[in-house]
Design an enzyme around this catalytic site. Structure first.
Site, PDB file in Angstrom:
ATOM      1  N   ARG A 240      -4.729   3.384  -0.676  1.00  0.00           N
ATOM      2  CA  ARG A 240      -3.976   2.885   0.469  1.00  0.00           C
ATOM      3  C   ARG A 240      -3.998   3.941   1.560  1.00  0.00           C
ATOM      4  NH1 ARG A 240      -4.073  -1.476  -0.944  1.00  0.00           N
ATOM      5  NH2 ARG A 240      -2.453  -3.042  -1.250  1.00  0.00           N
ATOM      6  N   GLU A 269      -3.927   1.375   9.462  1.00  0.00           N
ATOM      7  CA  GLU A 269      -5.041   0.436   9.634  1.00  0.00           C
ATOM      8  C   GLU A 269      -4.543  -0.919  10.147  1.00  0.00           C
ATOM      9  OE1 GLU A 269      -6.327   0.556   5.456  1.00  0.00           O
ATOM     10  OE2 GLU A 269      -5.741  -1.544   5.267  1.00  0.00           O
ATOM     11  N   HIS A 287     -11.408  -1.741   4.461  1.00  0.00           N
ATOM     12  CA  HIS A 287     -10.533  -2.245   3.374  1.00  0.00           C
ATOM     13  C   HIS A 287     -11.168  -3.459   2.681  1.00  0.00           C
ATOM     14  CE1 HIS A 287      -6.061  -2.334   2.011  1.00  0.00           C
ATOM     15  NE2 HIS A 287      -6.864  -2.756   1.040  1.00  0.00           N
TER      16      HIS A 287
END
Ligand code: GLV
Length: 335
Positions: A240, A269, A287
Protein backbone atom coordinates in the site's frame (compact mmCIF):
# COMPACT_ATOMS: atom_id res chain seq x y z
CA UNK A 1 -41.08 -7.98 0.05
CA UNK A 2 -38.84 -5.13 -1.06
CA UNK A 3 -35.34 -6.07 -2.06
CA UNK A 4 -32.33 -4.62 -0.21
CA UNK A 5 -30.91 -1.55 -1.94
CA UNK A 6 -27.27 -1.94 -2.96
CA UNK A 7 -24.82 0.67 -4.19
CA UNK A 8 -21.98 -0.54 -6.41
CA UNK A 9 -19.61 2.37 -5.87
CA UNK A 10 -17.45 1.81 -8.96
CA UNK A 11 -18.00 0.13 -12.30
CA UNK A 12 -17.67 -3.66 -12.24
CA UNK A 13 -18.07 -6.48 -14.77
CA UNK A 14 -21.57 -5.95 -16.25
CA UNK A 15 -22.59 -9.60 -15.84
CA UNK A 16 -21.67 -9.52 -12.14
CA UNK A 17 -23.72 -6.33 -11.70
CA UNK A 18 -26.54 -8.16 -13.51
CA UNK A 19 -26.27 -11.06 -11.07
CA UNK A 20 -26.60 -8.62 -8.19
CA UNK A 21 -29.79 -7.28 -9.83
CA UNK A 22 -31.35 -10.75 -9.46
CA UNK A 23 -31.10 -10.33 -5.67
CA UNK A 24 -31.17 -6.61 -5.02
CA UNK A 25 -32.34 -3.21 -6.11
CA UNK A 26 -28.97 -2.06 -7.49
CA UNK A 27 -27.45 1.33 -8.33
CA UNK A 28 -24.15 1.06 -10.18
CA UNK A 29 -21.64 3.85 -10.72
CA UNK A 30 -21.41 2.90 -14.40
CA UNK A 31 -19.50 6.12 -15.22
CA UNK A 32 -16.80 4.87 -12.83
CA UNK A 33 -16.10 8.34 -11.46
CA UNK A 34 -14.35 8.34 -8.09
CA UNK A 35 -16.95 10.03 -5.91
CA UNK A 36 -15.98 12.50 -3.23
CA UNK A 37 -16.87 11.39 0.31
CA UNK A 38 -19.90 13.70 0.14
CA UNK A 39 -21.07 12.19 -3.17
CA UNK A 40 -20.58 8.68 -1.82
CA UNK A 41 -22.52 9.58 1.34
CA UNK A 42 -25.38 11.02 -0.74
CA UNK A 43 -25.57 7.86 -2.90
CA UNK A 44 -25.31 5.54 0.12
CA UNK A 45 -27.88 7.46 2.20
CA UNK A 46 -30.76 5.07 1.42
CA UNK A 47 -28.75 1.86 0.80
CA UNK A 48 -28.48 -1.27 2.92
CA UNK A 49 -25.34 -2.57 1.22
CA UNK A 50 -22.41 -1.14 -0.69
CA UNK A 51 -19.79 -2.76 -2.89
CA UNK A 52 -16.62 -0.70 -2.58
CA UNK A 53 -13.09 -0.66 -3.93
CA UNK A 54 -10.05 0.71 -2.11
CA UNK A 55 -11.01 4.19 -3.36
CA UNK A 56 -14.10 4.52 -1.12
CA UNK A 57 -13.77 5.24 2.58
CA UNK A 58 -16.29 3.76 4.97
CA UNK A 59 -15.80 5.82 8.12
CA UNK A 60 -17.84 7.39 10.91
CA UNK A 61 -19.09 10.22 8.65
CA UNK A 62 -20.31 7.80 5.99
CA UNK A 63 -21.89 5.53 8.60
CA UNK A 64 -23.79 8.48 10.05
CA UNK A 65 -24.97 9.55 6.58
CA UNK A 66 -26.15 6.01 5.71
CA UNK A 67 -28.22 4.88 8.69
CA UNK A 68 -29.61 1.80 6.92
CA UNK A 69 -26.22 0.53 5.76
CA UNK A 70 -25.56 -3.00 7.04
CA UNK A 71 -22.64 -4.26 4.96
CA UNK A 72 -19.74 -2.90 2.93
CA UNK A 73 -18.15 -5.51 0.67
CA UNK A 74 -14.70 -4.43 -0.45
CA UNK A 75 -13.39 -5.67 -3.80
CA UNK A 76 -9.84 -5.86 -2.44
CA UNK A 77 -7.99 -7.95 0.09
CA UNK A 78 -6.66 -4.82 1.83
CA UNK A 79 -9.31 -2.86 3.70
CA UNK A 80 -7.53 0.15 5.13
CA UNK A 81 -10.28 2.21 3.47
CA UNK A 82 -12.60 0.80 6.16
CA UNK A 83 -12.66 2.13 9.70
CA UNK A 84 -13.41 -1.39 10.93
CA UNK A 85 -13.87 -0.35 14.54
CA UNK A 86 -16.33 2.43 13.71
CA UNK A 87 -18.15 -0.02 11.44
CA UNK A 88 -18.33 -2.70 14.14
CA UNK A 89 -19.57 -0.19 16.72
CA UNK A 90 -22.22 1.01 14.26
CA UNK A 91 -23.28 -2.58 13.51
CA UNK A 92 -21.95 -2.61 9.96
CA UNK A 93 -20.33 -5.72 8.52
CA UNK A 94 -17.17 -5.36 6.43
CA UNK A 95 -15.88 -8.02 4.03
CA UNK A 96 -12.84 -8.30 1.73
CA UNK A 97 -11.59 -10.63 -1.02
CA UNK A 98 -8.76 -12.79 0.37
CA UNK A 99 -7.31 -15.92 -1.28
CA UNK A 100 -8.73 -15.36 -4.78
CA UNK A 101 -5.93 -12.91 -5.62
CA UNK A 102 -3.01 -14.48 -3.74
CA UNK A 103 -1.16 -16.24 -6.56
CA UNK A 104 -1.84 -13.54 -9.17
CA UNK A 105 -0.53 -10.85 -6.82
CA UNK A 106 2.51 -12.95 -5.94
CA UNK A 107 3.18 -13.39 -9.69
CA UNK A 108 3.11 -9.63 -10.09
CA UNK A 109 5.36 -9.04 -7.09
CA UNK A 110 7.88 -11.36 -8.61
CA UNK A 111 7.52 -9.76 -12.06
CA UNK A 112 8.12 -6.33 -10.55
CA UNK A 113 11.16 -7.63 -8.69
CA UNK A 114 12.61 -9.02 -11.91
CA UNK A 115 11.80 -5.92 -13.96
CA UNK A 116 13.43 -3.77 -11.28
CA UNK A 117 16.55 -5.86 -10.74
CA UNK A 118 17.08 -6.31 -14.48
CA UNK A 119 16.29 -2.67 -15.32
CA UNK A 120 13.62 -3.52 -17.87
CA UNK A 121 11.66 -0.26 -17.75
CA UNK A 122 14.72 1.96 -17.79
CA UNK A 123 16.25 0.10 -20.73
CA UNK A 124 12.96 0.11 -22.64
CA UNK A 125 12.69 3.89 -22.27
CA UNK A 126 16.27 4.17 -23.58
CA UNK A 127 15.43 2.02 -26.61
CA UNK A 128 12.17 3.84 -27.39
CA UNK A 129 14.02 7.16 -27.17
CA UNK A 130 16.26 5.99 -30.04
CA UNK A 131 19.36 6.02 -27.83
CA UNK A 132 20.45 2.42 -28.53
CA UNK A 133 23.40 2.71 -30.90
CA UNK A 134 25.67 -0.16 -29.83
CA UNK A 135 26.07 -3.10 -27.45
CA UNK A 136 28.36 -2.42 -24.51
CA UNK A 137 29.64 -4.64 -21.73
CA UNK A 138 27.88 -2.86 -18.88
CA UNK A 139 24.81 -1.52 -20.62
CA UNK A 140 21.91 -1.80 -18.15
CA UNK A 141 23.81 -4.35 -16.09
CA UNK A 142 21.55 -4.99 -13.13
CA UNK A 143 21.39 -7.14 -10.02
CA UNK A 144 21.23 -10.92 -9.97
CA UNK A 145 17.89 -12.51 -9.17
CA UNK A 146 18.56 -16.27 -9.06
CA UNK A 147 20.62 -17.32 -6.08
CA UNK A 148 20.32 -13.92 -4.39
CA UNK A 149 18.75 -13.16 -1.01
CA UNK A 150 15.07 -12.29 -1.01
CA UNK A 151 13.80 -10.40 2.04
CA UNK A 152 10.03 -10.34 2.54
CA UNK A 153 8.42 -7.97 5.03
CA UNK A 154 4.87 -9.19 5.68
CA UNK A 155 4.58 -12.95 5.40
CA UNK A 156 0.85 -13.43 4.86
CA UNK A 157 -0.54 -15.45 1.99
CA UNK A 158 0.93 -13.20 -0.74
CA UNK A 159 4.33 -12.99 0.98
CA UNK A 160 4.40 -16.77 1.20
CA UNK A 161 3.55 -17.01 -2.51
CA UNK A 162 6.51 -14.75 -3.35
CA UNK A 163 8.77 -16.77 -1.04
CA UNK A 164 7.80 -20.02 -2.80
CA UNK A 165 8.51 -18.50 -6.21
CA UNK A 166 11.90 -17.21 -5.07
CA UNK A 167 13.01 -20.27 -3.16
CA UNK A 168 11.71 -23.01 -5.43
CA UNK A 169 11.86 -21.29 -8.81
CA UNK A 170 14.96 -19.13 -8.54
CA UNK A 171 17.06 -20.82 -5.86
CA UNK A 172 16.92 -17.71 -3.69
CA UNK A 173 17.73 -17.64 -0.02
CA UNK A 174 14.55 -16.33 1.63
CA UNK A 175 14.46 -14.34 4.85
CA UNK A 176 11.29 -12.79 6.19
CA UNK A 177 10.02 -10.50 8.89
CA UNK A 178 6.45 -10.52 10.16
CA UNK A 179 4.49 -9.58 13.27
CA UNK A 180 4.39 -13.28 14.13
CA UNK A 181 6.50 -16.22 13.00
CA UNK A 182 5.09 -18.79 10.63
CA UNK A 183 4.70 -22.37 11.81
CA UNK A 184 7.77 -24.56 11.32
CA UNK A 185 5.88 -26.45 8.60
CA UNK A 186 5.10 -23.26 6.63
CA UNK A 187 8.64 -21.98 7.06
CA UNK A 188 9.93 -25.26 5.63
CA UNK A 189 7.46 -25.15 2.73
CA UNK A 190 8.49 -21.57 1.87
CA UNK A 191 12.16 -22.32 2.66
CA UNK A 192 12.07 -19.08 4.63
CA UNK A 193 14.03 -18.03 7.71
CA UNK A 194 12.62 -15.56 10.23
CA UNK A 195 14.91 -12.60 10.97
CA UNK A 196 14.61 -9.19 12.62
CA UNK A 197 13.72 -6.25 10.37
CA UNK A 198 17.18 -4.68 10.61
CA UNK A 199 18.94 -7.92 9.71
CA UNK A 200 16.58 -8.39 6.76
CA UNK A 201 17.26 -4.88 5.46
CA UNK A 202 21.01 -5.28 5.84
CA UNK A 203 21.26 -8.70 4.17
CA UNK A 204 18.58 -8.85 1.47
CA UNK A 205 19.40 -8.20 -2.18
CA UNK A 206 15.71 -7.65 -2.89
CA UNK A 207 13.31 -6.39 -0.24
CA UNK A 208 9.62 -7.00 -0.98
CA UNK A 209 6.90 -5.30 1.07
CA UNK A 210 3.60 -7.11 1.52
CA UNK A 211 2.32 -5.75 4.85
CA UNK A 212 -1.22 -4.42 5.30
CA UNK A 213 -1.42 -0.67 5.82
CA UNK A 214 -2.23 0.61 9.31
CA UNK A 215 -1.03 3.43 11.51
CA UNK A 216 1.56 0.97 12.87
CA UNK A 217 2.92 0.10 9.41
CA UNK A 218 3.02 3.74 8.18
CA UNK A 219 6.51 4.39 6.76
CA UNK A 220 7.77 0.90 7.56
CA UNK A 221 10.51 1.99 5.14
CA UNK A 222 11.81 5.52 5.62
CA UNK A 223 15.22 7.17 5.41
CA UNK A 224 16.61 5.20 8.38
CA UNK A 225 15.57 1.84 6.92
CA UNK A 226 16.81 2.74 3.43
CA UNK A 227 20.16 3.58 4.99
CA UNK A 228 20.41 0.02 6.30
CA UNK A 229 19.96 -1.52 2.85
CA UNK A 230 22.82 -2.54 0.58
CA UNK A 231 23.67 0.01 -2.14
CA UNK A 232 23.08 -2.80 -4.65
CA UNK A 233 19.66 -3.72 -3.25
CA UNK A 234 16.21 -3.24 -4.74
CA UNK A 235 12.98 -2.37 -2.92
CA UNK A 236 9.59 -3.58 -4.14
CA UNK A 237 6.29 -2.22 -2.77
CA UNK A 238 3.12 -4.07 -3.78
CA UNK A 239 1.45 -3.48 -0.40
CA UNK A 240 0.00 0.00 0.00
CA UNK A 241 1.05 3.57 -0.41
CA UNK A 242 2.25 4.96 2.90
CA UNK A 243 4.19 1.81 3.81
CA UNK A 244 7.16 3.57 2.17
CA UNK A 245 8.15 7.20 2.65
CA UNK A 246 8.13 7.98 -1.08
CA UNK A 247 10.06 11.24 -0.73
CA UNK A 248 12.85 9.49 1.21
CA UNK A 249 12.86 6.68 -1.35
CA UNK A 250 13.15 9.08 -4.29
CA UNK A 251 16.13 10.76 -2.58
CA UNK A 252 17.79 7.38 -1.93
CA UNK A 253 17.28 6.35 -5.56
CA UNK A 254 18.59 9.64 -6.89
CA UNK A 255 21.69 9.44 -4.73
CA UNK A 256 22.28 5.76 -5.54
CA UNK A 257 21.94 4.73 -1.91
CA UNK A 258 19.98 1.72 -3.16
CA UNK A 259 20.11 0.40 -6.72
CA UNK A 260 16.47 0.50 -7.76
CA UNK A 261 12.85 0.24 -6.72
CA UNK A 262 9.65 -1.23 -8.14
CA UNK A 263 6.43 0.41 -6.97
CA UNK A 264 2.84 -0.58 -7.66
CA UNK A 265 1.38 1.59 -4.88
CA UNK A 266 2.01 5.19 -3.82
CA UNK A 267 1.36 7.63 -1.03
CA UNK A 268 -1.66 9.69 -2.13
CA UNK A 269 -2.22 7.62 -5.30
CA UNK A 270 -3.22 8.10 -8.05
CA UNK A 271 -0.87 11.06 -7.52
CA UNK A 272 2.77 10.00 -7.61
CA UNK A 273 5.52 11.89 -5.81
CA UNK A 274 7.04 14.10 -8.57
CA UNK A 275 10.58 13.06 -7.68
CA UNK A 276 9.72 9.41 -8.40
CA UNK A 277 8.69 10.42 -11.91
CA UNK A 278 12.11 11.85 -12.66
CA UNK A 279 14.49 9.26 -11.19
CA UNK A 280 15.37 6.63 -13.79
CA UNK A 281 15.96 3.63 -11.52
CA UNK A 282 12.38 2.97 -10.52
CA UNK A 283 9.72 0.85 -12.19
CA UNK A 284 6.27 2.39 -11.69
CA UNK A 285 2.95 0.59 -12.22
CA UNK A 286 -0.57 1.89 -11.43
CA UNK A 287 -1.75 -0.45 -8.63
CA UNK A 288 -2.32 -3.46 -10.89
CA UNK A 289 -0.85 -6.35 -8.90
CA UNK A 290 -4.15 -8.27 -8.86
CA UNK A 291 -5.12 -7.19 -12.37
CA UNK A 292 -5.70 -10.27 -14.46
CA UNK A 293 -9.15 -10.68 -15.96
CA UNK A 294 -9.69 -13.97 -14.12
CA UNK A 295 -8.61 -12.60 -10.75
CA UNK A 296 -10.52 -9.35 -11.02
CA UNK A 297 -13.60 -11.40 -11.93
CA UNK A 298 -12.99 -13.66 -8.93
CA UNK A 299 -12.67 -10.62 -6.65
CA UNK A 300 -15.87 -9.02 -7.94
CA UNK A 301 -17.66 -12.37 -7.66
CA UNK A 302 -16.54 -12.84 -4.06
CA UNK A 303 -17.62 -9.29 -3.15
CA UNK A 304 -21.04 -9.99 -4.73
CA UNK A 305 -21.22 -13.40 -2.99
CA UNK A 306 -20.59 -11.69 0.34
CA UNK A 307 -23.55 -9.36 -0.23
CA UNK A 308 -25.81 -12.19 -1.37
CA UNK A 309 -24.85 -14.51 1.51
CA UNK A 310 -25.24 -11.73 4.05
CA UNK A 311 -28.74 -10.73 2.97
CA UNK A 312 -29.72 -14.42 2.58
CA UNK A 313 -29.00 -14.78 6.28
CA UNK A 314 -26.02 -17.09 5.68
CA UNK A 315 -23.62 -14.50 7.14
CA UNK A 316 -20.62 -12.93 5.42
CA UNK A 317 -18.21 -15.30 3.68
CA UNK A 318 -15.01 -13.34 4.34
CA UNK A 319 -15.65 -10.92 7.21
CA UNK A 320 -13.10 -8.38 8.39
CA UNK A 321 -14.90 -7.27 11.55
CA UNK A 322 -17.48 -8.41 14.06
CA UNK A 323 -20.30 -5.90 14.30
CA UNK A 324 -21.95 -5.36 17.66
CA UNK A 325 -25.10 -7.49 17.63
CA UNK A 326 -27.27 -4.81 19.17
CA UNK A 327 -26.12 -2.09 16.75
CA UNK A 328 -26.52 -4.52 13.82
CA UNK A 329 -30.08 -5.27 14.93
CA UNK A 330 -30.85 -1.54 15.13
CA UNK A 331 -29.55 -1.03 11.59
CA UNK A 332 -31.63 -3.93 10.29
CA UNK A 333 -34.70 -2.06 11.59
CA UNK A 334 -33.67 1.40 10.36
CA UNK A 335 -35.88 2.96 7.70
C1 GLV B 1 -5.39 -4.46 -3.74
O1 GLV B 1 -4.58 -3.63 -3.47
C2 GLV B 1 -6.06 -5.25 -2.75
O2 GLV B 1 -5.93 -4.97 -1.56
O3 GLV B 1 -6.77 -6.18 -3.15
Amino acid sequence: MTQPRILVARAIFPDIAQRLRQHFDVEVNTDDVVWTPAELAARAADKQGVLTTGSERIDAALLAAAPQLRIAANMAVGYNNFDVDAMAAAGVQGTNTPDVLTETTADFGFALLMATARRMAESEHFLRAGLWKKWSYDMFAGGEVHGSTLGIIGMGRIGQGIARRGAHGFGMKVVYHNRSRLSAALEAECKATYVGKEELLATADHVVLVVPYSAASHHTIGAAELALMKPTATLINIARGGIVDDAALAAALREGRIAAAGLDVFEGEPSVHPDLLTVPNVVLTPHIASATVATRRAMATLAADNLIAFFDGRGPLTPVNTPTAQAAAMRALAR
